[in-house]
Write an enzyme that holds these catalytic residues in place. Structure first.
Site, PDB file in Angstrom:
ATOM      1  N   CYS A   1       0.902  -1.213  -0.096  1.00  0.00           N
ATOM      2  CA  CYS A   1       0.207   0.036   0.006  1.00  0.00           C
ATOM      3  C   CYS A   1       0.907   1.221  -0.004  1.00  0.00           C
ATOM      4  O   CYS A   1       0.394   2.313  -0.566  1.00  0.00           O
ATOM      5  CB  CYS A   1      -0.879   0.142   1.160  1.00  0.00           C
ATOM      6  SG  CYS A   1      -2.282  -1.400   1.277  1.00  0.00           S
TER       7      CYS A   1
ATOM      8  N   CYS B   1      14.278   9.440  -6.156  1.00  0.00           N
ATOM      9  CA  CYS B   1      12.869   8.737  -5.997  1.00  0.00           C
ATOM     10  C   CYS B   1      12.180   9.083  -4.811  1.00  0.00           C
ATOM     11  O   CYS B   1      12.599   9.864  -3.801  1.00  0.00           O
ATOM     12  CB  CYS B   1      12.922   7.497  -6.370  1.00  0.00           C
ATOM     13  SG  CYS B   1      13.704   6.303  -5.181  1.00  0.00           S
TER      14      CYS B   1
END
Length: 438
Positions: free
Chosen positions: A229, A396
């Site tokens: 998630c 990132c």
């Protein structure tokens, strides 16, 4: 005898605090129950009124089914996006005893979907937070908590105390463990999963005769294909709908709506986008060659408890080939490059949705997957006046995809490439706390 270490003392203090909290909950439960005197062998007036609206539904089964719920014991593994709504509805429906096992603590990032928790409970064990909510919601329910991970050592001891198990986890290794233990103990499993805006649920090992998880998936998914998630994101209500449906299936099983004669193995699939869609697929029956429920099972309780069956090894780990340290810099090192106004290019390889949430100044967004990962060249995304000798920094979210991108750039012939260690998450910690974590 040596003195205990600081870590051992802190662990012991945490254990004592947990035991104290459980004692307080038990004492409070006793005083609450004393307020409700039974008017017959089954329920108090409060319980008749509390459960009356479901008892009058013909399919439910009236008083007899309500008694079955009260006499039942259900274990919920995971008090997150699936477990939260399932726990709310099962406790409201009058399950007699609910066990909750979850080693995690409540984080602010959980609250948009894990609706049994609240802001005041951030930092608390999820199982304790859920117990507190249930105690206020329905004082007739007994709640047992296990603030630990389900593993080979404790699984049989815990699961054996319950009639049915809800698998609300998101780890393949734990899912296989739950399956094998329940099959060997003859327990039915209501299993759910969800990610992004999609979810699935099914009933496994029904009445110890239906198919199990291994019947559907003899081999685990590739570790590289498993998304959490945290990485993939999740729409709270979409996953919550699956958790609610899991509670419905649990009630149907306990009350005897399903029988060996009428139960048909199924997989229910829900998608929230682009249009809401709920589909139910008929699944195959128990497989004769299944490793745990087949005619010649290859898995036993002894093999699980002594560690012969290693679920983490069975499910594997995502392969990751990190870049050499000489091609990596800390967020503070990159901040020095920015402050000194040194010419460079910054490539942010996060998905577009994440880039739109927040990004560093002058960053160029080139998504790692699928764009960068499949690209044979990168020039089209760089400034027109750039050369292969320019310094290129890659960032990132957590510092994983950026390493892969940096390695690919080096392979393309760019010698001055650097990966920013820890990504924007570490940048927020070390350089600029105004960059939000999400």
């Amino acid at each position: 005898m040596s003195e205990p270490s600081k870590e051992e003392l802190l662990a012991r203090i945490a254990q004592l605090e947990l035991e104290n909290e459980q004692l307080k909950q038990q004492n409070g439960k006793k005083s609450q129950h004393e307020q409700f005197n039974k008017i017959d062998d089954n329920f108090s007036l409060d319980e008749y009124k509390r459960y009356g609206r479901q008892m009058i539904v013909p399919q439910f089964g009236s008083l007899e089914s309500q008694i079955k719920l009260k006499n039942s014991k259900v274990l919920v593994v995971g008090a997150g996006g699936l477990g939260s709504p399932a726990l709310l509805y099962l406790s409201s429906a009058g399950i007699g005893k609910i066990g909750i096992i979850d080693p995690d603590t409540v984080d602010t990032s959980n609250l948009h979907r894990q609706v049994i928790h609240n802001t005041e409970m951030v930092g608390e064990f999820k199982c304790i937070s859920a117990q507190n909510y249930i105690n206020k919601l329905n004082p007739h329910v007994v709640v047992e908590v296990y603030p630990t991970a389900l593993n080979n050592d404790n699984a049989f001891g815990i699961v054996s105390q319950y009639d049915l198990v809800l698998d609300c986890t998101d780890h393949p290794a734990v899912r296989y463990l739950i399956n094998d233990v329940c099959v060997l103990l003859g327990k039915t499993i209501v299993s759910g999963s969800g990610l992004k805006s999609d979810g699935q649920l099914t009933v496994l090992n029904f009445a110890n005769s239906g198919p199990c998880y291994r019947c559907f998936y003899p081999q685990p998914p590739s570790p590289d294909s498993v998304t959490s998630c945290s990485d993939g994101g999740v729409i709270g209500p979409a996953i919550g709908l699956v958790g609610v449906a899991m509670a419905v299936e649990t009630i149907k099983i306990i009350t005897g709506y399903y029988t060996k004669d009428n139960f048909v193995p199924f997989l229910a699939s829900y998608s929230a986008y682009p249009q809401q869609q709920l589909r139910v697929f008929k699944m195959r029956k128990r497989q004769k060659d299944c490793a745990v429920c087949g005619e010649n099972p290859q898995i036993s309780q002894r093999m699980i408890e002594d560690g012969t069956i290693n679920y983490k090894t069975f499910c594997g780990r995502a392969t990751f080939d990190p870049i050499d340290d000489k091609f990596r810099v800390s967020p503070k090192d990159y901040d020095s490059v920015v402050q000194n106004k040194k010419k460079h290019i910054l490539i942010d390889v996060r998905p577009r949705e994440q880039f739109q949430i927040t990004h560093l100044p002058n960053a160029i967004n080139v998504q790692w997957d699928p764009t960068f990962r499949k690209a044979d060249a990168i020039e089209q995304y760089l400034p027109d006046d750039s050369t292969k000798d320019d310094e290129i920094y890659v960032v990132c979210r957590f510092g994983n995809d950026s390493q892969l991108a940096a390695k690919k750039l080096i392979g393309m012939g760019y010698p001055n490439v650097r990966d920013i260690i820890g990504g924007l998450d570490k940048w927020s910690d070390d350089v600029d706390s105004k960059i939000p974590k999400y």
